[in-house]
Design an enzyme around this catalytic site. Sequence first.
Site, PDB file in Angstrom:
ATOM      1  N   CYS A 176     -53.809 -34.359 -19.248  1.00  0.00           N
ATOM      2  CA  CYS A 176     -54.332 -34.410 -18.255  1.00  0.00           C
ATOM      3  C   CYS A 176     -55.457 -34.646 -18.419  1.00  0.00           C
ATOM      4  O   CYS A 176     -57.133 -34.031 -17.673  1.00  0.00           O
ATOM      5  CB  CYS A 176     -53.998 -34.731 -16.503  1.00  0.00           C
ATOM      6  SG  CYS A 176     -52.477 -34.932 -16.635  1.00  0.00           S
ATOM      7  N   HIS A 213     -59.070 -33.668 -11.160  1.00  0.00           N
ATOM      8  CA  HIS A 213     -58.325 -34.683 -11.495  1.00  0.00           C
ATOM      9  C   HIS A 213     -57.504 -35.129 -10.535  1.00  0.00           C
ATOM     10  O   HIS A 213     -57.370 -33.920  -9.615  1.00  0.00           O
ATOM     11  CB  HIS A 213     -57.619 -33.697 -12.997  1.00  0.00           C
ATOM     12  CG  HIS A 213     -56.376 -34.798 -13.088  1.00  0.00           C
ATOM     13  ND1 HIS A 213     -55.800 -35.650 -13.250  1.00  0.00           N
ATOM     14  CD2 HIS A 213     -55.383 -34.156 -13.127  1.00  0.00           C
ATOM     15  CE1 HIS A 213     -54.599 -35.807 -13.650  1.00  0.00           C
ATOM     16  NE2 HIS A 213     -53.963 -34.666 -14.093  1.00  0.00           N
ATOM     17  N   ASN A 260     -51.692 -40.922 -10.265  1.00  0.00           N
ATOM     18  CA  ASN A 260     -52.112 -39.974 -11.360  1.00  0.00           C
ATOM     19  C   ASN A 260     -52.240 -40.894 -12.710  1.00  0.00           C
ATOM     20  O   ASN A 260     -51.165 -41.218 -13.335  1.00  0.00           O
ATOM     21  CB  ASN A 260     -51.717 -39.067 -11.645  1.00  0.00           C
ATOM     22  CG  ASN A 260     -51.961 -37.796 -12.707  1.00  0.00           C
ATOM     23  OD1 ASN A 260     -52.399 -38.077 -13.607  1.00  0.00           O
ATOM     24  ND2 ASN A 260     -50.883 -36.665 -12.980  1.00  0.00           N
TER      25      ASN A 260
HETATM   26  N1  ACO Z   1     -38.215 -38.659  -2.928  1.00  0.00           N
HETATM   27  C1  ACO Z   1     -38.304 -38.506  -2.721  1.00  0.00           C
HETATM   28  N2  ACO Z   1     -37.540 -37.073  -2.827  1.00  0.00           N
HETATM   29  C2  ACO Z   1     -38.185 -36.282  -3.349  1.00  0.00           C
HETATM   30  C3  ACO Z   1     -39.240 -37.122  -4.792  1.00  0.00           C
HETATM   31  C4  ACO Z   1     -39.085 -38.253  -4.288  1.00  0.00           C
HETATM   32  N3  ACO Z   1     -39.956 -38.758  -4.874  1.00  0.00           N
HETATM   33  N4  ACO Z   1     -39.312 -35.981  -5.466  1.00  0.00           N
HETATM   34  C5  ACO Z   1     -38.649 -35.622  -5.910  1.00  0.00           C
HETATM   35  N5  ACO Z   1     -38.189 -34.538  -4.624  1.00  0.00           N
HETATM   36  C6  ACO Z   1     -37.257 -34.426  -3.345  1.00  0.00           C
HETATM   37  C7  ACO Z   1     -36.577 -32.978  -4.617  1.00  0.00           C
HETATM   38  O1  ACO Z   1     -35.819 -33.511  -5.070  1.00  0.00           O
HETATM   39  C8  ACO Z   1     -36.366 -31.677  -4.102  1.00  0.00           C
HETATM   40  O2  ACO Z   1     -35.398 -32.137  -3.125  1.00  0.00           O
HETATM   41  P1  ACO Z   1     -34.403 -30.877  -3.004  1.00  0.00           P
HETATM   42  O3  ACO Z   1     -34.972 -29.619  -2.423  1.00  0.00           O
HETATM   43  O4  ACO Z   1     -32.634 -30.930  -1.951  1.00  0.00           O
HETATM   44  O5  ACO Z   1     -33.912 -30.156  -4.494  1.00  0.00           O
HETATM   45  C9  ACO Z   1     -37.469 -31.548  -2.675  1.00  0.00           C
HETATM   46  O6  ACO Z   1     -38.137 -33.378  -2.472  1.00  0.00           O
HETATM   47  C10 ACO Z   1     -38.650 -31.185  -2.743  1.00  0.00           C
HETATM   48  O7  ACO Z   1     -39.389 -30.924  -3.583  1.00  0.00           O
HETATM   49  P2  ACO Z   1     -40.724 -30.065  -4.723  1.00  0.00           P
HETATM   50  O8  ACO Z   1     -40.592 -30.337  -6.056  1.00  0.00           O
HETATM   51  O9  ACO Z   1     -40.476 -28.634  -3.999  1.00  0.00           O
HETATM   52  O10 ACO Z   1     -41.441 -30.830  -3.914  1.00  0.00           O
HETATM   53  P3  ACO Z   1     -43.180 -30.300  -3.781  1.00  0.00           P
HETATM   54  O11 ACO Z   1     -43.472 -30.472  -3.076  1.00  0.00           O
HETATM   55  O12 ACO Z   1     -43.825 -29.302  -4.828  1.00  0.00           O
HETATM   56  O13 ACO Z   1     -43.537 -32.165  -4.676  1.00  0.00           O
HETATM   57  C11 ACO Z   1     -44.185 -32.511  -6.500  1.00  0.00           C
HETATM   58  C12 ACO Z   1     -42.784 -32.499  -5.726  1.00  0.00           C
HETATM   59  C13 ACO Z   1     -45.281 -34.397  -5.466  1.00  0.00           C
HETATM   60  C14 ACO Z   1     -43.994 -33.179  -7.978  1.00  0.00           C
HETATM   61  C15 ACO Z   1     -45.338 -31.570  -7.091  1.00  0.00           C
HETATM   62  O14 ACO Z   1     -44.792 -30.787  -6.707  1.00  0.00           O
HETATM   63  C16 ACO Z   1     -46.588 -31.818  -7.860  1.00  0.00           C
HETATM   64  O15 ACO Z   1     -47.385 -32.924  -7.475  1.00  0.00           O
HETATM   65  N6  ACO Z   1     -46.659 -30.872  -8.615  1.00  0.00           N
HETATM   66  C17 ACO Z   1     -47.695 -31.062  -9.483  1.00  0.00           C
HETATM   67  C18 ACO Z   1     -47.524 -32.037 -10.704  1.00  0.00           C
HETATM   68  C19 ACO Z   1     -48.658 -32.093 -11.442  1.00  0.00           C
HETATM   69  O16 ACO Z   1     -49.671 -32.510 -11.401  1.00  0.00           O
HETATM   70  N7  ACO Z   1     -48.267 -33.332 -13.041  1.00  0.00           N
HETATM   71  C20 ACO Z   1     -49.583 -33.818 -13.726  1.00  0.00           C
HETATM   72  C21 ACO Z   1     -49.813 -32.744 -14.605  1.00  0.00           C
HETATM   73  S1  ACO Z   1     -50.787 -33.112 -15.601  1.00  0.00           S
HETATM   74  C22 ACO Z   1     -50.299 -34.427 -17.169  1.00  0.00           C
HETATM   75  O17 ACO Z   1     -50.771 -33.812 -18.291  1.00  0.00           O
HETATM   76  C23 ACO Z   1     -49.401 -35.105 -16.937  1.00  0.00           C
END
Ligand code: ACO
Length: 339
Positions: free
Chosen positions: A116, A256, A286
């Site tokens: 990204c 970003h 994103n």
């Molecule tokens: N809907 C409902 N529940 C969900 C979803 C969803 N879409 N996605 C995950 N959950 C659940 C998980 O399964 C987990 O359940 P569990 O506790 O029973 O295992 C729970 O929600 C919490 O999951 P976490 O991963 O702890 O949630 P978090 O608050 O960290 O949010 C997220 C997840 C949104 C992915 C966050 O970590 C994030 O945005 N991380 C950064 C990602 C990013 O920036 N990626 C881009 C990189 S750039 C590139 O080059 C592609």
Amino acid sequence: MSALQQAGIRGIGVYVPERILTNRDLEKMVDTSDEWIVNRTGIRERRIVSEGMATSDLACLAAERALADAGVGSEELDLIIVATNTPDMLFPATACLVQDRLKARRAGAFDLQAGCTSFLYALTVANNFIATGAYKYVLVIGAECMSRIINWRDRNTCVLFGDGAGAVVVGKVPGGCGILSYLLRSEGSGGPLITMPAGMSRLPASHETVEKGLHYVHMNGREVFKFAVKVLEESCLTVLAEAGLTLNDLDLLIPHQANARIIEAAAKRLNLPPEKVVMNIDRYGNTSAATIPLALFETLAEGKIRDGDNLVMSGFGAGLTWGAVAMRWYDYSQEKGVE
Ligand code: ACO
């Protein structure tokens, strides 16, 4: 050696697909909810490219608008860089497809892939070609069809991404304006945190790789989250210092757009009020290499960036990579009709 030229943005254009996929739509596809997505990410909807279109199509549409905004003809371009993680195909480069469609006869063309952070990497490359006086105009396009590499059955990733493109024409600007400083970094040991494992020399495409879903994005969201907050803060402070500026001089941070909570946490650490931090993730999700030019374009269109404003654009992504660019905005629109 002659003195360096000052490089900056001289035109901008964007394109987003018309089709909107809302959180409610996603509720029907995977086990998720509008509430979860809004609370955890800030995303309400994203754009999805239509059947038959690919990244070069989005890139060309954004590029044509950027060239028109700059008042620069495609035949004047010296170089085209397409920043993307979702090229039409591995080769020919998407930038070459764009070069052909734009009829940019004099331009070199290549793709640049740095997760990204790709757009900021490409902008920095363009900056250096202009600064040395080697080139007059470089077209930088951040364009993605993330919807094509997402597993639509994986709620951990499919709710996060969207499609779109943003292009800028980089050229010479008056002294004191334009790109003031930049930072590009990488930490390859974090590579496994965001990866699309199969399809190339390590794991060539096979029935098995397809069955295992190895041609989709795989991500450790929590670890990326922690890394992102840290590097957004650090890179912003570093480029400001290198430009001889402090946080008090900063008019706008354009981060970003990966998660509203990442942006809010970084802004809190930097002690920046919400009006100084650009956020449009609610409408696009994103879009990877396209988020920063999309956010810059919208903020400009809203009249929130004035001549002389100090901006920092900061990003992070797969690689791991991160980077930032400090820029003093040059209002090139004031030149129009002044020939
Ligand atoms: N809907 C409902 N529940 C969900 C979803 C969803 N879409 N996605 C995950 N959950 C659940 C998980 O399964 C987990 O359940 P569990 O506790 O029973 O295992 C729970 O929600 C919490 O999951 P976490 O991963 O702890 O949630 P978090 O608050 O960290 O949010 C997220 C997840 C949104 C992915 C966050 O970590 C994030 O945005 N991380 C950064 C990602 C990013 O920036 N990626 C881009 C990189 S750039 C590139 O080059 C592609």
